[in-house]
Design a protein around this motif. Sequence first.
Motif, PDB file in Angstrom:
ATOM      1  N   LYS A   1       0.806  -1.220   0.000  1.00 38.69           N
ATOM      2  CA  LYS A   1       0.000   0.000   0.000  1.00 38.69           C
ATOM      3  C   LYS A   1       0.841   1.273   0.000  1.00 38.69           C
ATOM      4  N   LEU A   2       2.127   1.175   0.265  1.00 38.17           N
ATOM      5  CA  LEU A   2       2.985   2.352   0.371  1.00 38.17           C
ATOM      6  C   LEU A   2       3.072   3.088  -0.963  1.00 38.17           C
ATOM      7  N   THR A   3       2.854   4.395  -0.930  1.00 39.68           N
ATOM      8  CA  THR A   3       2.916   5.195  -2.160  1.00 39.68           C
ATOM      9  C   THR A   3       4.315   5.787  -2.352  1.00 39.68           C
ATOM     10  N   CYS A   4       4.571   6.205  -3.559  1.00 40.65           N
ATOM     11  CA  CYS A   4       5.838   6.886  -3.857  1.00 40.65           C
ATOM     12  C   CYS A   4       5.981   8.127  -2.985  1.00 40.65           C
ATOM     13  N   ARG A   5       4.905   8.857  -2.770  1.00 37.07           N
ATOM     14  CA  ARG A   5       4.932  10.055  -1.927  1.00 37.07           C
ATOM     15  C   ARG A   5       5.311   9.686  -0.492  1.00 37.07           C
ATOM     16  N   GLN A   6       4.746   8.621   0.039  1.00 39.77           N
ATOM     17  CA  GLN A   6       5.064   8.206   1.400  1.00 39.77           C
ATOM     18  C   GLN A   6       6.527   7.777   1.514  1.00 39.77           C
ATOM     19  N   LEU A   7       7.003   7.031   0.544  1.00 37.48           N
ATOM     20  CA  LEU A   7       8.400   6.608   0.567  1.00 37.48           C
ATOM     21  C   LEU A   7       9.319   7.824   0.560  1.00 37.48           C
ATOM     22  N   ALA A   8       8.992   8.807  -0.243  1.00 35.31           N
ATOM     23  CA  ALA A   8       9.810  10.019  -0.324  1.00 35.31           C
ATOM     24  C   ALA A   8       9.772  10.813   0.982  1.00 35.31           C
ATOM     25  N   GLY A   9       8.704  10.643   1.756  1.00 42.60           N
ATOM     26  CA  GLY A   9       8.549  11.401   2.992  1.00 42.60           C
ATOM     27  C   GLY A   9       9.166  10.763   4.221  1.00 42.60           C
ATOM     28  N   THR A  10       9.739   9.569   4.071  1.00 36.95           N
ATOM     29  CA  THR A  10      10.350   8.918   5.227  1.00 36.95           C
ATOM     30  C   THR A  10      11.782   9.388   5.415  1.00 36.95           C
TER      31      THR A  10
END
Length: 117
Positions: free
Chosen positions: A39-48
């Motif tokens: 479920k992880l989005t590209c936006r979420q990955l970039a925000g970690t």
Amino acid sequence: MRNSLLSIVAVLSLASVQAAAQVPQSTYSDANRHLDVQKLTCRQLAGTFQEDADLLVAWYSGWYDGLTRKHLPNPDEAKRLEHDIIVHCKANPDIRVIDAVAVIFKDERMRIGQDGA
């Protein structure tokens, strides 16, 4: 391979994402501290945080290689494909990371003449 993983995270953090504070990957985890990587989005990955993103990108890479039963990686090919995933994620920050991976690897299979299965 580590350098290519770091470059993925660096470019993803530059994605067209609203300026926001970095958050730990646990922000996206359930009550048992499990992360649903499907479920992880590209936006979420970039925000970690960098170290969390490094771990996740390494996990995605190993996961996909396991699915395709690839046991002999080609570092140059991996670096190129990871770059393609970054570009796709930058253009599509709200898609799931696994969907970005699927698009890029489908394109790669077509490029090398496999049927895409």
